[in-house]
Design an enzyme around this catalytic site. Sequence first.
Site, PDB file in Angstrom:
ATOM      1  CG  HIS A  88     -14.367  -1.804  -2.312  1.00 29.82           C
ATOM      2  ND1 HIS A  88     -14.153  -2.279  -3.461  1.00 29.82           N
ATOM      3  CD2 HIS A  88     -15.424  -2.451  -1.801  1.00 29.82           C
ATOM      4  CE1 HIS A  88     -15.381  -2.987  -3.716  1.00 29.82           C
ATOM      5  NE2 HIS A  88     -15.955  -3.403  -2.617  1.00 29.82           N
TER       6      HIS A  88
ATOM      7  CG  ASP B 239      -8.531   6.143  -7.725  1.00 25.79           C
ATOM      8  OD1 ASP B 239      -9.257   7.224  -7.750  1.00 25.79           O
ATOM      9  OD2 ASP B 239      -8.592   5.243  -8.591  1.00 25.79           O
TER      10      ASP B 239
ATOM     11  CE1 TYR C 203      -4.233  -1.461  -0.323  1.00 29.90           C
ATOM     12  CE2 TYR C 203      -3.376  -3.171   1.052  1.00 29.90           C
ATOM     13  CZ  TYR C 203      -4.257  -2.782   0.092  1.00 29.90           C
ATOM     14  OH  TYR C 203      -5.048  -3.748  -0.036  1.00 29.90           O
TER      15      TYR C 203
ATOM     16  CD  GLN D  33     -16.701  -1.796  -8.037  1.00 30.04           C
ATOM     17  OE1 GLN D  33     -16.464  -2.990  -7.681  1.00 30.04           O
ATOM     18  NE2 GLN D  33     -17.091  -1.479  -9.072  1.00 30.04           N
ATOM     19  CG  ASN D  34     -11.655   3.073  -8.629  1.00 27.43           C
ATOM     20  OD1 ASN D  34     -11.630   1.602  -8.698  1.00 27.43           O
ATOM     21  ND2 ASN D  34     -11.849   3.630  -9.946  1.00 27.43           N
TER      22      ASN D  34
ATOM     23  N   GLY E  57     -16.198   0.889 -16.099  1.00 30.66           N
ATOM     24  CA  GLY E  57     -14.967   0.304 -15.877  1.00 30.66           C
ATOM     25  C   GLY E  57     -14.819  -0.568 -14.755  1.00 30.66           C
ATOM     26  CB  THR E  58     -16.683  -2.349 -12.478  1.00 34.22           C
ATOM     27  OG1 THR E  58     -16.817  -3.267 -11.518  1.00 34.22           O
ATOM     28  CG2 THR E  58     -18.093  -1.656 -13.014  1.00 34.22           C
ATOM     29  CB  SER E  59     -14.710  -7.060 -13.888  1.00 39.37           C
ATOM     30  OG  SER E  59     -14.586  -7.197 -12.411  1.00 39.37           O
TER      31      SER E  59
ATOM     32  NE  ARG F 138      -0.168  -0.221  -6.204  1.00 37.25           N
ATOM     33  CZ  ARG F 138       0.782  -0.644  -6.147  1.00 37.25           C
ATOM     34  NH1 ARG F 138       1.274  -1.848  -5.421  1.00 37.25           N
ATOM     35  NH2 ARG F 138       1.916  -0.238  -7.203  1.00 37.25           N
TER      36      ARG F 138
HETATM   37  P1  NAD Z   1     -11.645  -5.078 -12.147  1.00 38.55           P
HETATM   38  O1  NAD Z   1     -10.152  -5.098 -12.227  1.00 38.55           O
HETATM   39  O2  NAD Z   1     -12.198  -6.207 -11.793  1.00 38.55           O
HETATM   40  O3  NAD Z   1     -12.019  -4.778 -13.599  1.00 38.55           O
HETATM   41  C1  NAD Z   1     -11.637  -3.702 -14.335  1.00 38.55           C
HETATM   42  C2  NAD Z   1     -12.493  -3.374 -15.433  1.00 38.55           C
HETATM   43  O4  NAD Z   1     -12.025  -1.979 -15.913  1.00 38.55           O
HETATM   44  C3  NAD Z   1     -12.756  -4.521 -16.448  1.00 38.55           C
HETATM   45  O5  NAD Z   1     -14.007  -4.985 -16.763  1.00 38.55           O
HETATM   46  C4  NAD Z   1     -11.933  -3.810 -17.655  1.00 38.55           C
HETATM   47  O6  NAD Z   1     -12.550  -4.334 -18.951  1.00 38.55           O
HETATM   48  C5  NAD Z   1     -12.285  -2.415 -17.488  1.00 38.55           C
HETATM   49  N1  NAD Z   1     -11.328  -1.567 -18.035  1.00 38.55           N
HETATM   50  C6  NAD Z   1     -10.077  -1.586 -18.266  1.00 38.55           C
HETATM   51  N2  NAD Z   1      -9.415  -0.535 -19.148  1.00 38.55           N
HETATM   52  C7  NAD Z   1     -10.595   0.388 -19.128  1.00 38.55           C
HETATM   53  C8  NAD Z   1     -10.641   1.730 -19.501  1.00 38.55           C
HETATM   54  N3  NAD Z   1      -9.614   2.441 -20.142  1.00 38.55           N
HETATM   55  N4  NAD Z   1     -11.979   2.331 -19.564  1.00 38.55           N
HETATM   56  C9  NAD Z   1     -12.931   1.623 -19.055  1.00 38.55           C
HETATM   57  N5  NAD Z   1     -12.985   0.369 -18.252  1.00 38.55           N
HETATM   58  C10 NAD Z   1     -11.818  -0.323 -18.577  1.00 38.55           C
HETATM   59  O7  NAD Z   1     -12.114  -3.914 -11.288  1.00 38.55           O
HETATM   60  P2  NAD Z   1     -13.276  -3.715 -10.459  1.00 38.55           P
HETATM   61  O8  NAD Z   1     -14.378  -4.368 -10.897  1.00 38.55           O
HETATM   62  O9  NAD Z   1     -13.087  -2.191  -9.853  1.00 38.55           O
HETATM   63  O10 NAD Z   1     -12.823  -4.601  -9.173  1.00 38.55           O
HETATM   64  C11 NAD Z   1     -11.599  -4.528  -8.571  1.00 38.55           C
HETATM   65  C12 NAD Z   1     -11.523  -4.092  -7.047  1.00 38.55           C
HETATM   66  O11 NAD Z   1      -9.923  -3.565  -7.099  1.00 38.55           O
HETATM   67  C13 NAD Z   1     -12.382  -2.850  -6.628  1.00 38.55           C
HETATM   68  O12 NAD Z   1     -12.870  -3.439  -5.590  1.00 38.55           O
HETATM   69  C14 NAD Z   1     -11.208  -1.958  -6.323  1.00 38.55           C
HETATM   70  O13 NAD Z   1     -11.275  -1.690  -4.914  1.00 38.55           O
HETATM   71  C15 NAD Z   1      -9.675  -2.582  -6.431  1.00 38.55           C
HETATM   72  N6  NAD Z   1      -8.910  -1.854  -7.018  1.00 38.55           N
HETATM   73  C16 NAD Z   1      -8.879  -0.454  -7.065  1.00 38.55           C
HETATM   74  C17 NAD Z   1      -8.098   0.282  -8.165  1.00 38.55           C
HETATM   75  C18 NAD Z   1      -8.150   1.759  -7.782  1.00 38.55           C
HETATM   76  O14 NAD Z   1      -8.392   2.406  -6.832  1.00 38.55           O
HETATM   77  N7  NAD Z   1      -7.827   2.551  -8.871  1.00 38.55           N
HETATM   78  C19 NAD Z   1      -7.205  -0.308  -8.894  1.00 38.55           C
HETATM   79  C20 NAD Z   1      -7.196  -1.737  -8.822  1.00 38.55           C
HETATM   80  C21 NAD Z   1      -8.069  -2.482  -8.134  1.00 38.55           C
END
Ligand code: NAD
Length: 228
Positions: free
Chosen positions: A104, A89, A53, A86-87, A169-171, A56
């Site tokens: 989160h 950041d 962390y 969910q981010n 941008g979420t899976s 990060r």
């Molecule tokens: P995930 O990693 O499961 O899925 C990421 C999604 O983003 C995918 O569906 C992918 O196709 C899509 N993606 C990739 N590039 C993209 C773009 N340029 N524009 C739009 N979409 C794009 O992420 P999630 O569903 O958010 O779940 C992951 C967990 O990991 C979350 O709970 C989060 O807390 C954590 N996480 C957070 C960060 C952050 O804070 N930035 C980074 C990584 C993981």
Amino acid sequence: MRHIVVLTGAGISAESGIKTFRDADGLWEGHDIMEVASPQGWERNTKKVLQFYNERRKQLLTVEPNPAHLAIVKLEEKYKVSVVTQNIDDLHERAGSTNVTHLHGELLKVRSTFNENLVMDWRSDLNPGDFCEHNFQLRPHVVWFGEAVPMFPVAAEITEKADILIIIGTSLQVYPAAALIDFVKQGTKIYFIDPKPTISPGPDITVISEKASVGVPNLVDQLLEITT
Ligand code: NAD
């Protein structure tokens, strides 16, 4: 004023330079997520988790919001806007969004391992031996896999009030966050923006298979025009 709820995941921050983890075979910046984002990982190797962390946090302080974060702010000119992310950041806040709920947790905050309500801002490294006022180790203020999501009921209540839901941008693989979509009122218009969308179009669901930096500004322009 109509209410837009924007649900974001790691994909919205990808073009700012913060990697998602599904795109890298379940690894988060080269680490097994269970080692760095679970209570078991913390018990096994606290130093490694803190180091992860710390990296990060350092990285976050070098990146900037991208056109997708900035476009969401523009919606506030004509709509009530609630961002549920969910981010961990702070790119929505830095872009200027005024109403952001973090499902989160937040990377720039830490909390006591003795009292989870003892939360404080933290922008530098967090090390073993950094204690709260009760002399317990501080930990990242982040929800790890297997932990409760205290902000979920708040996010569900916000989502229930949406006139329009935009998902970016979420899976939709991480629960309970992924279940938020089930809380919308019947007939709520849903837009889903992701280059690899995991849901299919439907009568109320428009799927936009584009990167956030392209899909979000386009959609925002359309939504701002509709109200004029
Ligand atoms: P995930 O990693 O499961 O899925 C990421 C999604 O983003 C995918 O569906 C992918 O196709 C899509 N993606 C990739 N590039 C993209 C773009 N340029 N524009 C739009 N979409 C794009 O992420 P999630 O569903 O958010 O779940 C992951 C967990 O990991 C979350 O709970 C989060 O807390 C954590 N996480 C957070 C960060 C952050 O804070 N930035 C980074 C990584 C993981």
